[in-house]
Design an enzyme around this catalytic site. Structure first.
Site, PDB file in Angstrom:
ATOM      1  N   GLY A 138      10.967  44.244 -40.661  1.00 46.34           N
ATOM      2  CA  GLY A 138      10.653  44.741 -42.008  1.00 46.34           C
ATOM      3  C   GLY A 138       9.613  43.869 -42.703  1.00 46.34           C
ATOM      4  O   GLY A 138       8.795  44.362 -43.491  1.00 46.34           O
TER       5      GLY A 138
ATOM      6  N   GLU B 188     -19.310  52.455 -34.682  1.00 52.50           N
ATOM      7  CA  GLU B 188     -20.262  52.303 -33.563  1.00 52.50           C
ATOM      8  C   GLU B 188     -19.908  53.255 -32.416  1.00 52.50           C
ATOM      9  O   GLU B 188     -20.006  52.904 -31.243  1.00 52.50           O
ATOM     10  CB  GLU B 188     -20.381  50.853 -33.112  1.00 52.50           C
ATOM     11  CG  GLU B 188     -21.128  50.044 -34.155  1.00 52.50           C
ATOM     12  CD  GLU B 188     -21.595  48.697 -33.704  1.00 52.50           C
ATOM     13  OE1 GLU B 188     -21.981  48.558 -32.530  1.00 52.50           O
ATOM     14  OE2 GLU B 188     -21.557  47.789 -34.540  1.00 52.50           O
TER      15      GLU B 188
HETATM   16  C1  LIG Z   1     -15.565  51.518 -42.316  1.00 49.59           C
HETATM   17  C2  LIG Z   1     -16.699  52.164 -41.639  1.00 49.59           C
HETATM   18  C3  LIG Z   1     -17.905  51.477 -41.479  1.00 49.59           C
HETATM   19  C4  LIG Z   1     -18.983  52.107 -40.872  1.00 49.59           C
HETATM   20  N1  LIG Z   1     -20.197  51.425 -40.768  1.00 49.59           N
HETATM   21  C5  LIG Z   1     -21.305  52.102 -40.361  1.00 49.59           C
HETATM   22  C6  LIG Z   1     -22.608  51.479 -40.414  1.00 49.59           C
HETATM   23  O1  LIG Z   1     -22.742  50.323 -40.770  1.00 49.59           O
HETATM   24  N2  LIG Z   1     -23.676  52.228 -40.057  1.00 49.59           N
HETATM   25  C7  LIG Z   1     -23.576  53.534 -39.645  1.00 49.59           C
HETATM   26  O2  LIG Z   1     -24.596  54.141 -39.366  1.00 49.59           O
HETATM   27  N3  LIG Z   1     -22.349  54.132 -39.574  1.00 49.59           N
HETATM   28  C8  LIG Z   1     -21.221  53.456 -39.913  1.00 49.59           C
HETATM   29  N4  LIG Z   1     -19.999  54.058 -39.860  1.00 49.59           N
HETATM   30  C9  LIG Z   1     -19.881  55.433 -39.364  1.00 49.59           C
HETATM   31  C10 LIG Z   1     -19.157  55.547 -38.041  1.00 49.59           C
HETATM   32  O3  LIG Z   1     -19.939  55.086 -36.983  1.00 49.59           O
HETATM   33  C11 LIG Z   1     -18.716  57.006 -37.894  1.00 49.59           C
HETATM   34  O4  LIG Z   1     -17.671  57.220 -38.842  1.00 49.59           O
HETATM   35  C12 LIG Z   1     -18.243  57.336 -36.498  1.00 49.59           C
HETATM   36  O5  LIG Z   1     -19.323  57.325 -35.596  1.00 49.59           O
HETATM   37  C13 LIG Z   1     -17.547  58.704 -36.419  1.00 49.59           C
HETATM   38  O6  LIG Z   1     -18.245  59.686 -37.111  1.00 49.59           O
HETATM   39  P1  LIG Z   1     -17.452  60.624 -38.162  1.00 49.59           P
HETATM   40  O7  LIG Z   1     -16.715  59.730 -39.071  1.00 49.59           O
HETATM   41  O8  LIG Z   1     -18.424  61.554 -38.764  1.00 49.59           O
HETATM   42  O9  LIG Z   1     -16.405  61.402 -37.278  1.00 49.59           O
HETATM   43  P2  LIG Z   1     -16.661  62.765 -36.456  1.00 49.59           P
HETATM   44  O10 LIG Z   1     -17.871  62.626 -35.613  1.00 49.59           O
HETATM   45  O11 LIG Z   1     -16.594  63.914 -37.385  1.00 49.59           O
HETATM   46  O12 LIG Z   1     -15.401  62.777 -35.504  1.00 49.59           O
HETATM   47  C14 LIG Z   1     -14.129  63.278 -35.884  1.00 49.59           C
HETATM   48  C15 LIG Z   1     -13.221  63.237 -34.656  1.00 49.59           C
HETATM   49  O13 LIG Z   1     -13.755  64.095 -33.639  1.00 49.59           O
HETATM   50  C16 LIG Z   1     -13.928  63.370 -32.435  1.00 49.59           C
HETATM   51  N5  LIG Z   1     -15.121  63.869 -31.736  1.00 49.59           N
HETATM   52  C17 LIG Z   1     -16.352  64.121 -32.246  1.00 49.59           C
HETATM   53  N6  LIG Z   1     -17.171  64.549 -31.279  1.00 49.59           N
HETATM   54  C18 LIG Z   1     -16.466  64.536 -30.119  1.00 49.59           C
HETATM   55  C19 LIG Z   1     -16.751  64.860 -28.751  1.00 49.59           C
HETATM   56  N7  LIG Z   1     -17.977  65.249 -28.379  1.00 49.59           N
HETATM   57  N8  LIG Z   1     -15.751  64.739 -27.849  1.00 49.59           N
HETATM   58  C20 LIG Z   1     -14.515  64.344 -28.214  1.00 49.59           C
HETATM   59  N9  LIG Z   1     -14.185  64.010 -29.474  1.00 49.59           N
HETATM   60  C21 LIG Z   1     -15.145  64.111 -30.415  1.00 49.59           C
HETATM   61  C22 LIG Z   1     -14.123  61.919 -32.874  1.00 49.59           C
HETATM   62  O14 LIG Z   1     -13.832  61.005 -31.830  1.00 49.59           O
HETATM   63  C23 LIG Z   1     -13.142  61.834 -34.039  1.00 49.59           C
HETATM   64  O15 LIG Z   1     -11.849  61.612 -33.518  1.00 49.59           O
HETATM   65  C24 LIG Z   1     -18.873  53.435 -40.420  1.00 49.59           C
HETATM   66  C25 LIG Z   1     -17.659  54.113 -40.548  1.00 49.59           C
HETATM   67  C26 LIG Z   1     -16.594  53.521 -41.164  1.00 49.59           C
HETATM   68  C27 LIG Z   1     -15.320  54.301 -41.326  1.00 49.59           C
END
Ligand SMILES: Cc1cc2nc3c(=O)[nH]c(=O)nc-3n(C[C@H](O)[C@H](O)[C@H](O)COP(=O)(O)OP(=O)(O)OC[C@H]3O[C@@H](n4cnc5c(N)ncnc54)[C@H](O)[C@@H]3O)c2cc1C
Length: 383
Positions: free
Chosen positions: A340, A363
């Protein structure tokens, strides 16, 4: 395990550990709670000369060395995943300049980034372009001596706090992925403003903001490499930076294990310390083994990058995938071992668990890492 680190690498490890344990650990909970940007610690990391570990010596760093960066990131993350990501995200924003900058760009930007006096950030993600980076809508239109940027980047680590941004924008939408280009954009450029600051589950000491470009004029000298190279810049940057995310995950997992071992020796139940129960011992043994396997993969990948091998997409993806999944499992088990108390903010275990989660997402999510690994396997088998 003995990773046969050089004397210099051992020195970096000791120095980063000292900064982490003496300066970061005591304030980790405070920054997690307040979400203030940890400038006082960034200054300490800069004074310890850790910002230049992967920057060539002729531009004020210690040489292009990803293993050095991984060692430092791991130690800093062991104390606080949130503060450590401010450090690691600056490396992410700097790598494109190290890899693709021309002499003038390197001379202008790398020394100040190596000194840690200014931070960098990298921006590709947009509200409708996450995993599918090719869907980005931000445009860069050439007009005389400038490119004019319009669009929104979101979820950008160090957004608003960094001074130097590497931004991926479309210079020619008709060319699809080959129509993207990379630009260096300085904070303060007219038309470059910051939007929403995100309220996050973990890594709360780090800032995650929206970047807004409205008719933002960027000098043409700030184009990195050539037009159309934006996605190559991004992929090569991620090959170098993903071992760093993996090192962050290893550090977070190690920090959680440290907490779990200590607590298990102190906590008494049934008249004994809980560490005397085999159920707890086996959890600790599995946690330690998984961390060591992740660390070995991270160091081996970093060494491969440092050897000059440019075909590291598969290994970098594997390191990030394995280390981040390990961090999630280990930190969840650490919470379990604290019972807990593990669920309470008075103890550091729950923060490690919250900080670990992001390493499976940014990334490139771990689904995307698996796709990269599979693609490389299939390509390899076709040869
Ligand atoms: C705290 C934080 C810091 C970040 N920092 C940066 C930064 O400095 N610079 C930057 O450019 N970005 C940054 N990002 C963005 C980050 O890289 C993206 O959030 C990430 O790449 C996922 O994109 P999305 O959130 O749009 O999810 P989506 O692409 O919408 O994905 C949603 C879900 O679908 C799945 N999915 C999508 N496509 C596929 C596929 N082809 N096959 C199987 N599964 C799939 C994903 O794995 C995920 O589970 C940051 C994000 C966060 C949360």
């Amino acid at each position: 395990m003995d990773y046969l680190l050089s004397e210099e690498q051992k020195m970096i490890q000791e120095l980063a550990r000292k900064v982490a344990q003496e300066k970061m650990r005591p304030v980790a909970a405070k920054y997690d709670q307040t979400e203030e940007f940890p400038w006082e610690i960034i200054k300490v990391i800069a004074e310890a000369d850790l910002f230049g570990l992967f920057i060539p010596a002729e531009y004020g760093g210690m040489g292009t060395n990803v293993l050095n960066l991984c060692i430092a990131t791991e130690e800093l993350s062991r104390a606080c995943g949130g503060i450590a990501v401010c450090y690691a995200a600056s490396a992410l924003g700097t790598f494109p300049i190290v890899l693709f900058g021309n002499e003038e760009q390197k001379k202008k930007y790398l020394p100040v980034l190596a000194s840690g006096k200014k931070l960098a950030a990298f921006g590709i993600t947009e509200p409708e372009a996450g995993s599918d980076a090719s869907a980005i809508k931000t445009t860069a239109k050439k007009e005389g001596d400038h490119y004019v940027l319009n669009g929104i980047k979101h979820f950008i680590t160090n957004g608003g706090d960094a001074d130097i941004y590497t931004i991926i924008a479309m210079t020619d939408k008709t060319k699809g992925a080959r129509g993207a280009s990379a630009f260096i954009v300085e904070k303060g450029t007219p038309g470059f403003t910051f939007g929403k600051k995100e309220d996050k589950l973990g890594i709360r000491a780090s800032s995650t903001r929206e970047l807004i470009f409205t008719d933002c004029k960027v000098p043409k000298e700030n184009l990195l490499s050539k037009e159309g190279m934006g996605f190559i810049v991004t992929m090569k940057t991620f090959d170098m930076s993903r071992p760093g995310v993996a090192a962050q995950a290893v550090g977070i997992a190690q920090g959680a294990l440290d907490v779990a071992v200590k607590y298990s020796k102190e906590r008494q139940q049934f008249g004994k310390s809980i560490s005397s129960f085999q159920g707890i011992q086996w959890m600790l043994a599995d946690m330690a083994t998984q961390i060591e396997a992740a660390r070995a993969l991270v160091y081996a990948t970093a060494r491969m990058v440092d050897s000059g091998n440019t075909s590291v997409a598969k290994e970098s993806a594997m390191a990030k995938l394995f280390a981040s999944d390990t961090a999630m499992r280990v930190t969840t088990d650490a919470v379990q071992i604290l019972g807990g108390y593990g669920y309470m903010k008075d103890y550091p275990a729950e923060k490690y668990m919250r900080d670990a989660k992001i390493t499976q997402i940014y990334e490139g999510t771990n689904q995307i890492q698996r796709s990269i690994i599979a693609l490389q396997l299939i390509k390899g088998m076709a040869k």
